[in-house]
Write a protein that holds these residues in place. Sequence first.
Motif, PDB file in Angstrom:
ATOM      1  N   VAL A 259      -0.608  31.268  22.346  1.00  0.00           N
ATOM      2  CA  VAL A 259      -1.627  31.470  23.377  1.00  0.00           C
ATOM      3  C   VAL A 259      -2.985  31.615  22.711  1.00  0.00           C
ATOM      4  CG1 VAL A 259      -2.412  32.937  25.275  1.00  0.00           C
ATOM      5  CG2 VAL A 259       0.041  32.670  24.849  1.00  0.00           C
ATOM      6  N   TYR A 260      -3.962  30.858  23.188  1.00  0.00           N
ATOM      7  CA  TYR A 260      -5.330  31.002  22.693  1.00  0.00           C
ATOM      8  C   TYR A 260      -6.075  32.048  23.525  1.00  0.00           C
ATOM      9  CZ  TYR A 260      -5.139  26.830  19.735  1.00  0.00           C
ATOM     10  OH  TYR A 260      -4.839  25.925  18.761  1.00  0.00           O
TER      11      TYR A 260
ATOM     12  N   TYR B  98     -20.541  20.877  -0.138  1.00  0.00           N
ATOM     13  CA  TYR B  98     -19.712  21.938  -0.700  1.00  0.00           C
ATOM     14  C   TYR B  98     -19.160  22.732   0.484  1.00  0.00           C
ATOM     15  CZ  TYR B  98     -22.320  20.747  -4.930  1.00  0.00           C
ATOM     16  OH  TYR B  98     -22.889  20.075  -5.988  1.00  0.00           O
ATOM     17  N   CYS B  99     -17.880  22.571   0.763  1.00  0.00           N
ATOM     18  CA  CYS B  99     -17.359  23.173   1.992  1.00  0.00           C
ATOM     19  C   CYS B  99     -15.850  23.339   1.915  1.00  0.00           C
ATOM     20  CB  CYS B  99     -17.722  22.310   3.198  1.00  0.00           C
ATOM     21  SG  CYS B  99     -17.012  20.649   3.137  1.00  0.00           S
ATOM     22  N   MET B 100     -15.323  24.117   2.857  1.00  0.00           N
ATOM     23  CA  MET B 100     -13.887  24.319   2.963  1.00  0.00           C
ATOM     24  C   MET B 100     -13.269  23.213   3.818  1.00  0.00           C
ATOM     25  SD  MET B 100     -13.903  28.434   3.428  1.00  0.00           S
ATOM     26  CE  MET B 100     -14.864  29.457   2.288  1.00  0.00           C
ATOM     27  N   LYS B 101     -11.944  23.202   3.891  1.00  0.00           N
ATOM     28  CA  LYS B 101     -11.251  22.101   4.566  1.00  0.00           C
ATOM     29  C   LYS B 101     -11.617  22.006   6.045  1.00  0.00           C
ATOM     30  CE  LYS B 101      -6.722  19.989   5.257  1.00  0.00           C
ATOM     31  NZ  LYS B 101      -7.035  19.622   6.637  1.00  0.00           N
ATOM     32  N   SER B 102     -11.799  23.140   6.722  1.00  0.00           N
ATOM     33  CA  SER B 102     -12.124  23.098   8.150  1.00  0.00           C
ATOM     34  C   SER B 102     -13.431  22.345   8.396  1.00  0.00           C
ATOM     35  CB  SER B 102     -12.215  24.518   8.718  1.00  0.00           C
ATOM     36  OG  SER B 102     -13.228  25.261   8.062  1.00  0.00           O
ATOM     37  N   CYS B 103     -14.390  22.487   7.477  1.00  0.00           N
ATOM     38  CA  CYS B 103     -15.656  21.752   7.585  1.00  0.00           C
ATOM     39  C   CYS B 103     -15.447  20.272   7.279  1.00  0.00           C
ATOM     40  CB  CYS B 103     -16.696  22.325   6.633  1.00  0.00           C
ATOM     41  SG  CYS B 103     -17.062  24.067   6.896  1.00  0.00           S
ATOM     42  N   LYS B 104     -14.620  19.991   6.281  1.00  0.00           N
ATOM     43  CA  LYS B 104     -14.342  18.604   5.898  1.00  0.00           C
ATOM     44  C   LYS B 104     -13.733  17.835   7.066  1.00  0.00           C
ATOM     45  CE  LYS B 104     -13.525  15.227   2.793  1.00  0.00           C
ATOM     46  NZ  LYS B 104     -12.710  14.258   3.538  1.00  0.00           N
ATOM     47  N   ASP B 105     -12.874  18.483   7.840  1.00  0.00           N
ATOM     48  CA  ASP B 105     -12.252  17.828   8.988  1.00  0.00           C
ATOM     49  C   ASP B 105     -13.308  17.366   9.991  1.00  0.00           C
ATOM     50  OD1 ASP B 105      -9.774  18.264   7.882  1.00  0.00           O
ATOM     51  OD2 ASP B 105      -9.374  20.077   9.052  1.00  0.00           O
ATOM     52  N   VAL B 106     -14.340  18.196  10.192  1.00  0.00           N
ATOM     53  CA  VAL B 106     -15.423  17.828  11.119  1.00  0.00           C
ATOM     54  C   VAL B 106     -16.270  16.709  10.511  1.00  0.00           C
ATOM     55  CG1 VAL B 106     -17.479  18.647  12.340  1.00  0.00           C
ATOM     56  CG2 VAL B 106     -15.493  20.138  12.113  1.00  0.00           C
TER      57      VAL B 106
ATOM     58  N   LEU C 166      -6.695  34.468  18.236  1.00  0.00           N
ATOM     59  CA  LEU C 166      -7.969  34.967  18.739  1.00  0.00           C
ATOM     60  C   LEU C 166      -9.093  33.986  18.384  1.00  0.00           C
ATOM     61  CD1 LEU C 166      -7.547  38.748  17.901  1.00  0.00           C
ATOM     62  CD2 LEU C 166      -7.190  37.609  20.090  1.00  0.00           C
ATOM     63  N   LYS C 167      -9.074  32.849  19.059  1.00  0.00           N
ATOM     64  CA  LYS C 167     -10.077  31.821  18.831  1.00  0.00           C
ATOM     65  C   LYS C 167     -10.120  30.872  20.022  1.00  0.00           C
ATOM     66  CE  LYS C 167      -9.300  28.936  15.466  1.00  0.00           C
ATOM     67  NZ  LYS C 167      -9.654  27.623  16.023  1.00  0.00           N
ATOM     68  N   GLN C 168     -11.182  30.075  20.071  1.00  0.00           N
ATOM     69  CA  GLN C 168     -11.330  29.072  21.117  1.00  0.00           C
ATOM     70  C   GLN C 168     -10.400  27.897  20.839  1.00  0.00           C
ATOM     71  OE1 GLN C 168     -13.670  29.271  23.822  1.00  0.00           O
ATOM     72  NE2 GLN C 168     -12.470  27.538  24.591  1.00  0.00           N
ATOM     73  N   GLN C 169      -9.701  27.420  21.865  1.00  0.00           N
ATOM     74  CA  GLN C 169      -8.865  26.239  21.704  1.00  0.00           C
ATOM     75  C   GLN C 169      -9.749  25.035  21.427  1.00  0.00           C
ATOM     76  OE1 GLN C 169      -5.750  25.727  24.676  1.00  0.00           O
ATOM     77  NE2 GLN C 169      -6.093  23.527  24.645  1.00  0.00           N
ATOM     78  N   GLN C 170      -9.427  24.275  20.383  1.00  0.00           N
ATOM     79  CA  GLN C 170     -10.280  23.171  19.962  1.00  0.00           C
ATOM     80  C   GLN C 170      -9.906  21.841  20.603  1.00  0.00           C
ATOM     81  OE1 GLN C 170     -12.961  23.752  17.912  1.00  0.00           O
ATOM     82  NE2 GLN C 170     -12.371  25.884  18.130  1.00  0.00           N
TER      83      GLN C 170
ATOM     84  N   LYS D 152      -2.255  17.144  20.057  1.00  0.00           N
ATOM     85  CA  LYS D 152      -3.117  16.908  18.896  1.00  0.00           C
ATOM     86  C   LYS D 152      -3.615  18.214  18.286  1.00  0.00           C
ATOM     87  CE  LYS D 152      -4.803  12.478  20.678  1.00  0.00           C
ATOM     88  NZ  LYS D 152      -5.986  11.692  21.098  1.00  0.00           N
ATOM     89  N   ASP D 153      -3.227  19.331  18.884  1.00  0.00           N
ATOM     90  CA  ASP D 153      -3.663  20.639  18.405  1.00  0.00           C
ATOM     91  C   ASP D 153      -2.772  21.050  17.234  1.00  0.00           C
ATOM     92  OD1 ASP D 153      -3.490  23.683  18.302  1.00  0.00           O
ATOM     93  OD2 ASP D 153      -5.163  23.403  19.682  1.00  0.00           O
ATOM     94  N   LYS D 154      -3.381  21.268  16.054  1.00  0.00           N
ATOM     95  CA  LYS D 154      -2.573  21.501  14.848  1.00  0.00           C
ATOM     96  C   LYS D 154      -1.744  22.778  14.939  1.00  0.00           C
ATOM     97  CE  LYS D 154      -6.386  23.639  12.236  1.00  0.00           C
ATOM     98  NZ  LYS D 154      -7.190  23.548  10.993  1.00  0.00           N
TER      99      LYS D 154
END
Length: 294
Positions: A30-31, A99-107, A4-8, A14-16
């Motif tokens: 399925v997204y 100060y952030c979580m991994k999802s933010c670090k990736d960006v 239940l999220k937008q496909q990135q 390349k989609d993890k």
Amino acid sequence: VVLLKQQQQNDLSKDKYMVEAMKYPAFKVVYVPVLNIEYINTMKLEAELLATDLFLNKYRGVIMTSQNAAKMLKESFIKNNNVDNDKIKNMLSKKITFYCMKSCKDVLDSFLPSCKCIGTNSKNATELSNMIIEDINLSTSALPLKTGITRTAVSLLYLSGETRREELPNRLNEFDNSLLILDEINVYKSTIHNQIKLPDSINHKKMKSWIVFFSPLGVKGIFHQHLENVKKWITSENTNIKFAAIGKATGNAIFNELQERNILLRTKEEEEDTIRNNVLIASEPRVEVLYREM
């Protein structure tokens, strides 16, 4: 597996999530987008960033608990490509702690590859706030009180969503305000899609399915728009549908909706069995966890 999220990623190789799911042939991923994300207060954030020297003198660090906040920061640089972005990026990378979580670090890595990040192993906002306080304590303890030197307060900027939870700001605001000053800018807001369309295969009695929730607002959207289906999924002995929640806050949102809508069964024991059998709470979206629970 319904995410239940937008496909990135347009390129699914390349989609993890897709890459992980392909390791398990039994899974079809399925997204399903459930939320609209709108950036807000862009001019306010840009004004802070473009006054680079003032920003660096004012703040020691930037806090982000959502990937959307990191994307907003990135967009600010892309939008203002007429200014000396390389200089600003270089100064932010060297002098600002994120100060952030991994999802933010990736960006952040996509436009500030050498930035300093703390908290990427944290599983939730409470853990992140504890890491922030630990880091502040370590930095300020370099000046022992017995020397008579006054320790300077550390200022941090929290880039948040309009409906963010209270745990992190409450925890930081409880800390000694002579050592930590917290400023906040809401940089995005989330709203539920008017029509969330789930795949028809969800209700196929012979097919095992997982519905993976990523946010409390996403939980609200599904329970509001697909309430009759939710009742069948949770209470029917024939259903093969299970829920997965990424994070405790999302898991609690599922339990709260079940209780508020009186979907659970009659006795406490039956309720606990229903929750235990139908809902999996994970700290991160790992395909192997779902596979093991099938």
